[in-house]
Design a protein around this motif. Structure first.
Motif, PDB file in Angstrom:
ATOM      1  N   ASP A  48      44.664  -7.250  -4.638  1.00 56.63           N
ATOM      2  CA  ASP A  48      45.374  -8.231  -4.117  1.00 56.63           C
ATOM      3  C   ASP A  48      45.789  -9.058  -5.324  1.00 56.63           C
ATOM      4  OD1 ASP A  48      47.076  -9.735  -2.566  1.00 56.63           O
ATOM      5  OD2 ASP A  48      45.174 -10.603  -1.462  1.00 56.63           O
ATOM      6  N   GLN A  49      44.579  -9.437  -5.847  1.00 56.95           N
ATOM      7  CA  GLN A  49      44.754 -10.399  -7.192  1.00 56.95           C
ATOM      8  C   GLN A  49      45.293  -9.930  -8.113  1.00 56.95           C
ATOM      9  OE1 GLN A  49      40.489 -12.022  -6.746  1.00 56.95           O
ATOM     10  NE2 GLN A  49      40.986 -12.706  -4.557  1.00 56.95           N
ATOM     11  N   ASP A  50      45.115  -8.752  -8.642  1.00 56.52           N
ATOM     12  CA  ASP A  50      45.536  -8.039  -9.817  1.00 56.52           C
ATOM     13  C   ASP A  50      46.388  -6.708  -9.525  1.00 56.52           C
ATOM     14  OD1 ASP A  50      45.991  -7.406 -12.363  1.00 56.52           O
ATOM     15  OD2 ASP A  50      43.616  -7.293 -12.986  1.00 56.52           O
ATOM     16  N   PRO A  51      47.558  -6.696  -8.948  1.00 53.94           N
ATOM     17  CA  PRO A  51      48.027  -5.477  -8.655  1.00 53.94           C
ATOM     18  C   PRO A  51      48.497  -4.586  -9.538  1.00 53.94           C
ATOM     19  CG  PRO A  51      49.645  -7.519  -8.128  1.00 53.94           C
ATOM     20  CD  PRO A  51      48.196  -8.170  -8.454  1.00 53.94           C
ATOM     21  N   ASP A  52      48.753  -5.261 -10.718  1.00 55.47           N
ATOM     22  CA  ASP A  52      49.177  -4.408 -11.946  1.00 55.47           C
ATOM     23  C   ASP A  52      47.941  -3.537 -12.352  1.00 55.47           C
ATOM     24  OD1 ASP A  52      51.386  -5.561 -11.955  1.00 55.47           O
ATOM     25  OD2 ASP A  52      51.109  -6.917 -13.601  1.00 55.47           O
ATOM     26  N   ARG A  53      46.845  -3.900 -12.344  1.00 58.25           N
ATOM     27  CA  ARG A  53      45.700  -3.075 -12.703  1.00 58.25           C
ATOM     28  C   ARG A  53      45.443  -1.985 -11.802  1.00 58.25           C
ATOM     29  NH1 ARG A  53      39.717  -5.397 -12.404  1.00 58.25           N
ATOM     30  NH2 ARG A  53      38.856  -3.317 -12.736  1.00 58.25           N
ATOM     31  N   PHE A  54      45.587  -2.160 -10.609  1.00 63.03           N
ATOM     32  CA  PHE A  54      45.507  -1.287  -9.332  1.00 63.03           C
ATOM     33  C   PHE A  54      46.733  -0.518  -8.986  1.00 63.03           C
ATOM     34  CE2 PHE A  54      41.970  -4.051  -9.425  1.00 63.03           C
ATOM     35  CZ  PHE A  54      40.676  -3.331  -9.076  1.00 63.03           C
ATOM     36  N   ALA A  55      47.706  -0.676  -9.770  1.00 61.44           N
ATOM     37  CA  ALA A  55      49.153  -0.154  -9.341  1.00 61.44           C
ATOM     38  C   ALA A  55      48.725   1.538  -9.076  1.00 61.44           C
ATOM     39  CB  ALA A  55      50.090  -0.396 -10.447  1.00 61.44           C
ATOM     40  N   GLY A  56      49.180   1.973  -8.288  1.00 62.27           N
ATOM     41  CA  GLY A  56      49.211   3.361  -8.200  1.00 62.27           C
ATOM     42  C   GLY A  56      47.762   3.884  -7.606  1.00 62.27           C
ATOM     43  N   VAL A  57      46.824   3.081  -7.448  1.00 62.53           N
ATOM     44  CA  VAL A  57      45.399   3.456  -7.222  1.00 62.53           C
ATOM     45  C   VAL A  57      45.253   3.031  -5.523  1.00 62.53           C
ATOM     46  CG1 VAL A  57      42.953   3.295  -7.714  1.00 62.53           C
ATOM     47  CG2 VAL A  57      44.612   3.208  -9.447  1.00 62.53           C
ATOM     48  N   THR A  58      45.679   2.026  -5.234  1.00 57.68           N
ATOM     49  CA  THR A  58      45.544   1.608  -3.829  1.00 57.68           C
ATOM     50  C   THR A  58      46.528   1.243  -2.836  1.00 57.68           C
ATOM     51  OG1 THR A  58      45.366  -0.725  -4.673  1.00 57.68           O
ATOM     52  CG2 THR A  58      43.339   0.452  -4.491  1.00 57.68           C
ATOM     53  N   ARG A  59      47.484   2.455  -3.132  1.00 57.82           N
ATOM     54  CA  ARG A  59      48.672   2.320  -2.321  1.00 57.82           C
ATOM     55  C   ARG A  59      48.278   2.771  -0.724  1.00 57.82           C
ATOM     56  NH1 ARG A  59      53.093   1.185  -4.936  1.00 57.82           N
ATOM     57  NH2 ARG A  59      54.393   1.877  -3.149  1.00 57.82           N
ATOM     58  N   LEU A  60      48.072   1.738  -0.033  1.00 60.02           N
ATOM     59  CA  LEU A  60      47.050   2.197   1.399  1.00 60.02           C
ATOM     60  C   LEU A  60      48.122   2.838   2.386  1.00 60.02           C
ATOM     61  CD1 LEU A  60      45.153  -0.795   1.904  1.00 60.02           C
ATOM     62  CD2 LEU A  60      44.490   1.382   1.307  1.00 60.02           C
ATOM     63  N   GLY A  61      49.065   2.236   2.542  1.00 65.41           N
ATOM     64  CA  GLY A  61      50.263   3.037   3.646  1.00 65.41           C
ATOM     65  C   GLY A  61      49.289   2.900   5.062  1.00 65.41           C
ATOM     66  N   VAL A  62      48.724   1.837   5.164  1.00 67.52           N
ATOM     67  CA  VAL A  62      47.889   1.755   6.515  1.00 67.52           C
ATOM     68  C   VAL A  62      48.962   1.270   7.642  1.00 67.52           C
ATOM     69  CG1 VAL A  62      45.962   0.576   7.533  1.00 67.52           C
ATOM     70  CG2 VAL A  62      45.783   1.138   5.293  1.00 67.52           C
ATOM     71  N   PRO A  74      25.880  -4.649  -7.702  1.00 66.06           N
ATOM     72  CA  PRO A  74      24.457  -5.074  -7.537  1.00 66.06           C
ATOM     73  C   PRO A  74      23.947  -4.992  -6.248  1.00 66.06           C
ATOM     74  CG  PRO A  74      25.584  -6.459  -9.568  1.00 66.06           C
ATOM     75  CD  PRO A  74      26.887  -5.654  -8.575  1.00 66.06           C
ATOM     76  N   ARG A  75      24.449  -5.478  -5.425  1.00 67.75           N
ATOM     77  CA  ARG A  75      23.881  -5.538  -4.047  1.00 67.75           C
ATOM     78  C   ARG A  75      24.711  -4.647  -3.122  1.00 67.75           C
ATOM     79  NH1 ARG A  75      22.505  -9.766  -6.300  1.00 67.75           N
ATOM     80  NH2 ARG A  75      24.624 -10.904  -6.185  1.00 67.75           N
ATOM     81  N   GLY A  76      25.468  -3.734  -3.519  1.00 65.81           N
ATOM     82  CA  GLY A  76      26.355  -2.820  -2.897  1.00 65.81           C
ATOM     83  C   GLY A  76      25.723  -1.837  -2.005  1.00 65.81           C
ATOM     84  N   LEU A  77      26.219  -1.422  -1.022  1.00 64.32           N
ATOM     85  CA  LEU A  77      25.650  -0.359   0.053  1.00 64.32           C
ATOM     86  C   LEU A  77      26.269   0.897  -0.148  1.00 64.32           C
ATOM     87  CD1 LEU A  77      25.736  -3.113   3.184  1.00 64.32           C
ATOM     88  CD2 LEU A  77      23.496  -2.454   1.842  1.00 64.32           C
ATOM     89  N   LEU A  78      27.519   0.882  -0.661  1.00 67.17           N
ATOM     90  CA  LEU A  78      28.076   2.080  -0.958  1.00 67.17           C
ATOM     91  C   LEU A  78      28.180   2.263  -2.432  1.00 67.17           C
ATOM     92  CD1 LEU A  78      29.018   1.896   2.130  1.00 67.17           C
ATOM     93  CD2 LEU A  78      31.353   2.884   1.086  1.00 67.17           C
ATOM     94  N   THR A  79      28.297   3.366  -2.860  1.00 65.90           N
ATOM     95  CA  THR A  79      28.391   4.029  -4.207  1.00 65.90           C
ATOM     96  C   THR A  79      29.951   3.520  -4.455  1.00 65.90           C
ATOM     97  OG1 THR A  79      29.211   6.223  -3.866  1.00 65.90           O
ATOM     98  CG2 THR A  79      26.799   5.628  -4.499  1.00 65.90           C
ATOM     99  N   VAL A  80      30.373   3.222  -5.724  1.00 66.67           N
ATOM    100  CA  VAL A  80      31.854   2.842  -6.059  1.00 66.67           C
ATOM    101  C   VAL A  80      32.851   4.072  -5.763  1.00 66.67           C
ATOM    102  CG1 VAL A  80      33.238   2.557  -8.094  1.00 66.67           C
ATOM    103  CG2 VAL A  80      31.179   1.346  -8.044  1.00 66.67           C
ATOM    104  N   ARG A  81      32.019   5.403  -5.801  1.00 63.27           N
ATOM    105  CA  ARG A  81      33.192   6.470  -5.501  1.00 63.27           C
ATOM    106  C   ARG A  81      33.358   6.643  -3.976  1.00 63.27           C
ATOM    107  NH1 ARG A  81      29.587  11.599  -7.753  1.00 63.27           N
ATOM    108  NH2 ARG A  81      27.828  11.412  -6.021  1.00 63.27           N
ATOM    109  N   ALA A  82      32.277   6.382  -3.221  1.00 62.57           N
ATOM    110  CA  ALA A  82      32.304   6.331  -1.834  1.00 62.57           C
ATOM    111  C   ALA A  82      33.053   5.354  -1.217  1.00 62.57           C
ATOM    112  CB  ALA A  82      30.971   6.006  -1.085  1.00 62.57           C
ATOM    113  N   CYS A  83      33.372   4.061  -2.251  1.00 64.03           N
ATOM    114  CA  CYS A  83      34.380   3.009  -1.563  1.00 64.03           C
ATOM    115  C   CYS A  83      35.740   3.433  -1.789  1.00 64.03           C
ATOM    116  CB  CYS A  83      34.127   1.819  -2.366  1.00 64.03           C
ATOM    117  SG  CYS A  83      32.782   0.951  -1.826  1.00 64.03           S
ATOM    118  N   TRP A  84      35.970   4.173  -3.086  1.00 63.00           N
ATOM    119  CA  TRP A  84      37.483   4.882  -3.449  1.00 63.00           C
ATOM    120  C   TRP A  84      37.568   5.784  -2.538  1.00 63.00           C
ATOM    121  CZ3 TRP A  84      40.583   1.624  -5.237  1.00 63.00           C
ATOM    122  CH2 TRP A  84      40.036   0.658  -6.031  1.00 63.00           C
TER     123      TRP A  84
END
Ligand SMILES: [Zn+2]
Ligand SMILES: [Zn+2]
Length: 202
Positions: free
Chosen positions: A160-174, A111-121
């Motif tokens: 961070d709070q729901d790792p199962d839901r994001f498994a495989g999506v946000t493996r950062l490797g930073v 709602p008050r985002g500055l980036l599109t969701v796809r830009a974030c991903w």
């Protein structure tokens, strides 16, 4: 009039080819500009239609527009901005607390985002796969470090709070040194930044 050349908004309708190219479901392209540096601005809107009040369900009345500028993922190697000509609505029910409300679609932007969701991903993917820095992403997106970081941080926290839901999506490797570098540059809390990156990496 020669062959079909005006695929775009001239007749008042929408253009399937432009909509396909831009790829924001539910939104239609009504204008495109490119500045001298090559950065692209795309103006979009949703199709006209009835809207119910999100609280009471009464059919809402039209209440003008509000242009919302969103940083989108780079297009053809250049920064891109989406201007969403959001429809505004007013609930006519006197007892309803909603009053005036804007069109929202959280699959497009928060709602008050500055980036599109796809830009974030896109940014998170670049951090993860390309070891990009947030500063480098900001440059490629045509925005600021803070805008990028405040936009992706909620997604990393959700992971961070729901790792199962994001498994495989946000493996950062930073890399830790990148995290430290970012934190030093911007006086952020190293532990906070690092914790998010590591948690998202699962
Ligand atoms: Zn077109
Ligand atoms: Zn209402």
């Amino acid at each position: 009039m020669p062959e079909p050349m005006s695929c775009c908004h001239l007749g008042g309708g929408y253009c399937e080819r432009c909509d396909l190219l831009v790829g924001l479901p539910g939104l239609h392209v009504i204008g495109v500009e490119r500045d001298d540096g090559g950065a692209v601005t795309v103006v979009v809107e949703s199709a006209q239609g009835p809207m119910g009040c999100p609280a009471c369900g009464v059919v809402a009345h039209r209440h003008g527009r509000r242009d919302v500028r969103l940083v989108d993922a780079p297009v053809f190697g250049k920064p891109a901005t989406v201007v969403w000509r959001k429809r505004r609505w007013r609930c006519p029910e006197p007892a309803c607390p909603v009053g005036v409300f804007d069109e929202q679609d959280e699959t497009i932007a928060r709602p008050r985002g500055l980036l599109t969701v796809r830009a974030c991903w896109w940014a998170i993917g670049e951090l993860r796969r390309e070891h990009a820095s947030v500063q480098g992403l900001a440059r490629r997106l045509g925005t600021t470090w803070r805008t990028v970081w405040t936009s992706i941080k909620p997604l990393l926290q959700a992971a961070d709070q729901d790792p199962d839901r994001f498994a495989g999506v946000t493996r950062l490797g930073v890399d830790e040194h990148i995290v430290r570098h970012e934190a030093l540059l911007f006086r952020m809390e190293v532990r906070d930044l690092h914790r998010l990156a590591v948690a998202a990496a699962g």
